[in-house]
Design an enzyme around this catalytic site. Structure first.
Site, mmCIF file in Angstrom:
data_model
loop_
_atom_site.group_PDB
_atom_site.id
_atom_site.type_symbol
_atom_site.label_atom_id
_atom_site.label_comp_id
_atom_site.label_asym_id
_atom_site.label_seq_id
_atom_site.Cartn_x
_atom_site.Cartn_y
_atom_site.Cartn_z
ATOM 1 N N CYS A 60 -39.867 -130.083 -11.922
ATOM 2 C CA CYS A 60 -39.264 -129.961 -10.593
ATOM 3 C C CYS A 60 -38.199 -131.037 -10.402
ATOM 4 O O CYS A 60 -38.506 -132.244 -10.446
ATOM 5 C CB CYS A 60 -40.393 -130.064 -9.566
ATOM 6 S SG CYS A 60 -39.961 -130.727 -7.974
ATOM 7 N N CYS A 102 -38.645 -133.412 -7.460
ATOM 8 C CA CYS A 102 -39.710 -134.398 -7.722
ATOM 9 C C CYS A 102 -39.151 -135.573 -8.528
ATOM 10 O O CYS A 102 -39.446 -136.734 -8.244
ATOM 11 C CB CYS A 102 -40.839 -133.763 -8.525
ATOM 12 S SG CYS A 102 -41.636 -132.383 -7.697
#
Lengths: 104, 622
Positions: free
Chosen positions: A31, A34
């Site tokens: 991600c 993230c």
């Protein structure tokens, strides 16, 4: 002032959040937001004191995601002495995370 | 260096250059009625339009007749007396030698043959068209796509007689000056929020772009004084489709705004498609002068709401009250009366309309048709419809006085988009433009979300119906999804072509910078595998590239100061993919526009991808 960002597993998470104040990111290695938010936390760690900052892999710690009812990543949780006091989802800018810590 | 860099003009600039060129060509010759000047597609984006220009010694009226394939397909227009004649030609056929007849008031006649190129595949042809020329006359039914197709206008036979090569978004509306208002083709925020609204003539000339700092989506509404209500949002706060602005028609300045977060709680009454990011999903706005209020459709609260124009205070909500707080139910919701057995609430509705007598119409998509997961109705058992409600705000009572579509069941079911039109009492249009079947089953999600290889198993449909006193007088099926349908006559007396450069009004705001710039290692030149393209327009920098899902990407502008922008590579799961036409077939494709507002100086453009910082070799002076 400085602290370090700790990589946590489920058991360590339960311990870390007992601190006076603990900020934890649930992240995934797959991600982009993230990854960026982890950089933000590293940056914040240079400037704050008295806050434990940890990161826990969402995909590798399903028991923790279930226990803390985390449904998506990145999710930031702020704890005070083991109790969740604030939660935000998605990528956040540094001032917003600092505000979360200060107001939590 | 593998990075492709292109500096390009705004379409308004391109059109101005084209206009200057054809006017120069016209002036070079001596064009009379016998030898008129003909320019096909004069503004580059409407290939089935043309201009005919010539001079006459004395003032003459001109009648233009664009010949149809059948006599009923002719399109006529009369132009006032002049000596300099500028004659717009609308309604040409694609791939044809079109005959355009001109007749002067003094009786002289002339035929001009205009050859057009074949229609592109993206101009879809109807799979069903049932109406009569007596009913439909010289109207065209305009539709704007949400899947791979182009905006086009279809005549009574289903022949495309107008289309636009730009990827225009959302609704097309004709306004009092005869021009069209339509969402721009310029993306501001993926997946479908565009820079604003074009004001465009039927000839394809863009007179104005109204740029909106938060971007435009879904709908616009012309006020009596000409100012425009435009739907938008405030991107840095992390929510979308929950604001409306009033825009000055002359300057593009924002005169007033409405923030629905001040009118409604965001965490109640959610539809099956609601999330925190898109909590309301405002897909329509209507100003009602009688009540001096705005009526707004919020798909993700299954709610048509009405707010006071001046204060933004909530007046009422049409919707299923289940799952709303009781104090709100008591204060704002209506109680069904009349034939309650046949009464249905609307769910995930679109296109609210305030009828002259105060009734409210909308397209009831019916998506999920329930407020709790355990009650959701699957697509195969569901229906969509046009519906008209009568409301009594003194008694807070509601009566369903008309509907069309329920009886067609899943065949007319659209999870998203669509509209209704009120033409007069008993005379309506109902457009179910978002129908999709996947592997033979009616989809429970917007077909525009189906991507890649799965598209081969997708069958799309769009059904537009007009009814007079419950008799169907028009029905068109198209094999794509279309946001709304609008019936318009191409020739309109108020839509007079004027020469000169169009205006770029308002601004795009400042794109949110990301304040933390990660530590990275130098990576050298950007690898070819990322297919990086950088575009520079008057008011935007555009990054296009291909990244793997989950890569961390940041675009850096490095000059006297360094500015960073986080580039999402993981698509946010938009539960309402209202316009899918900006999406590339390759799901890894990323398009990231940056507003140039607030940027000045010379910058090197660099890219961070995960732990490496790459050189693009592109330097820009802003």
């Amino acid at each position: 002032m400085a602290t370090e960002v700790l990589e946590l597993d489920s058991a360590q998470l339960d311990e870390v959040i007992k601190a006076d104040k603990a900020l934890v990111i649930f992240y995934s290695k797959t991600c982009g937001p993230c990854k960026m938010l982890r950089f933000v936390l590293k940056d914040i760690a240079k400037d704050v004191d008295g806050v434990s900052i940890g990161e826990i892999d969402f995909d590798a710690n399903k028991d923790a995601t279930a226990k803390y009812k985390v449904e998506s990543y990145p999710t930031l949780l702020l704890f005070k002495k083991g109790e969740e006091v604030k939660r935000v989802k998605g990528l956040q800018q540094k001032p917003k995370v600092l505000q979360m810590i200060n107001e939590g | 260096m593998s990075v492709k860099f292109k500096q390009f003009d705004h379409i308004i600039t391109e059109q101005y250059q084209a206009e200057q060129a054809f006017l120069a060509a016209y002036k070079k010759g001596s064009h009379s009625f016998e030898q008129p000047f003909v320019q096909l597609n004069p503004y580059l984006i409407a290939p089935l339009t043309a201009l005919i220009m010539f001079k006459t010694d004395k003032p003459e009226t001109v009648t233009v007749n664009v010949k149809g394939r059948q006599a009923d397909g002719d399109m006529h227009f009369d132009l006032p007396a002049a000596t300099e004649h500028v004659i717009p030609v609308y309604g040409l056929y694609g791939g044809s030698d079109n005959t355009v007849e001109l007749k002067l008031g003094s009786g002289a006649k002339k035929s001009v043959i205009i050859k057009t190129e074949a229609l592109p595949d993206k101009v879809k042809l109807p799979t069903k068209m049932e109406t009569t020329s007596d009913y439909f006359q010289d109207n065209l039914m305009f539709v704007g796509p949400t899947t791979a197709a182009l905006v086009a206008g279809y005549d009574y036979k289903g022949d495309p007689r107008w289309y636009c090569t730009l990827n225009l978004a959302f609704d097309i509306k004709r306004v009092k000056n005869g021009r069209l208002l339509v969402g721009t083709h310029r993306l501001l925020m993926p997946p479908y929020h565009t820079t604003g609204i074009y004001e465009m003539g039927m000839i394809g000339k863009i007179y104005k772009e109204f740029r909106i700092p938060g971007g435009y989506h879904h709908d616009q509404f012309e006020m009596e004084d000409g100012n425009l209500l435009i739907l938008t949002q405030d991107p840095p706060r992390g929510t979308v489709e929950d604001m409306c602005v009033l825009v000055d028609r002359n300057t593009g300045a924002i005169l007033k705004s409405w923030d629905y977060q001040k009118s409604l709680p965001q965490d109640v009454g959610g539809s099956g498609s609601q999330d925190e990011h898109d909590w309301f999903h405002n897909n329509a706005v209507w100003y009602d002068k009688k009540t001096h209020s705005l009526t707004l459709s919020g798909r993700h609260q299954d709610a048509v709401i009405n707010i006071d124009y001046d204060s933004g205070k909530l007046n009422w909500i049409i919707g299923d009250p289940d799952n709303w707080p009781q104090d709100m139910v008591d204060k704002y919701f209506f109680k069904p009366v009349g034939d309650v057995k046949n009464f249905d609430w609307q769910y995930e509705q679109h296109a609210c309309v305030v009828v002259p007598d105060g009734d409210i119409m909308c397209f009831d998509n019916g998506h999920w048709r329930g407020k709790r997961k355990e009650n959701y109705v699957p697509a195969k058992d569901n229906f969509s419809r046009g519906v008209r409600y009568r409301i009594d705000t003194s008694k807070m009572e509601i009566e369903q006085v008309w509907q069309f579509g329920k009886e067609r069941g899943e065949d007319f079911f659209s999870t998203y988009i669509c509209n209704v039109e009120y033409y007069g009492e008993g005379h309506y249009m109902v457009h179910s433009g978002g129908i999709g079947r996947f592997k033979g089953e009616t989809l429970n999600k917007p077909p525009a979300q189906v991507r890649g290889d799965d598209e081969k198993d997708l069958v799309l449909n769009s059904i537009t119906v007009e009814l007079k006193d419950d008799t169907i007088v028009y029905e068109m099926h198209l094999p794509a999804n279309y946001y709304r349908a609008e019936k318009l006559q191409p020739y309109c007396r108020e839509d007079v072509l004027s020469f000169g450069k169009g205006e770029l009004l308002g601004d795009l705001g400042v794109t949110e910078q990301f304040l933390t710039i990660p530590d990275t290692e130098p990576g050298g030149e950007v690898p070819d595998k990322y297919n990086v393209k950088i575009g520079l327009e008057e008011d935007r920098i555009i990054l296009k590239a291909t990244f793997e899902k989950g890569q961390m990407v940041m675009l850096l502008l490095e000059g006297a100061q360094t500015v960073g922008y986080f580039v999402p590579t993981t698509k946010r799961p938009f539960l309402a993919m209202c316009v899918g036409t900006f999406q590339e077939a390759d799901e890894r494709a990323v398009e990231f526009p940056i507003s140039r507002k607030g940027l000045a100086g010379s910058f090197a453009i660099r890219l961070i991808v995960d732990d490496k910082k790459y050189e693009t070799g592109v330097h820009v002076a802003l």
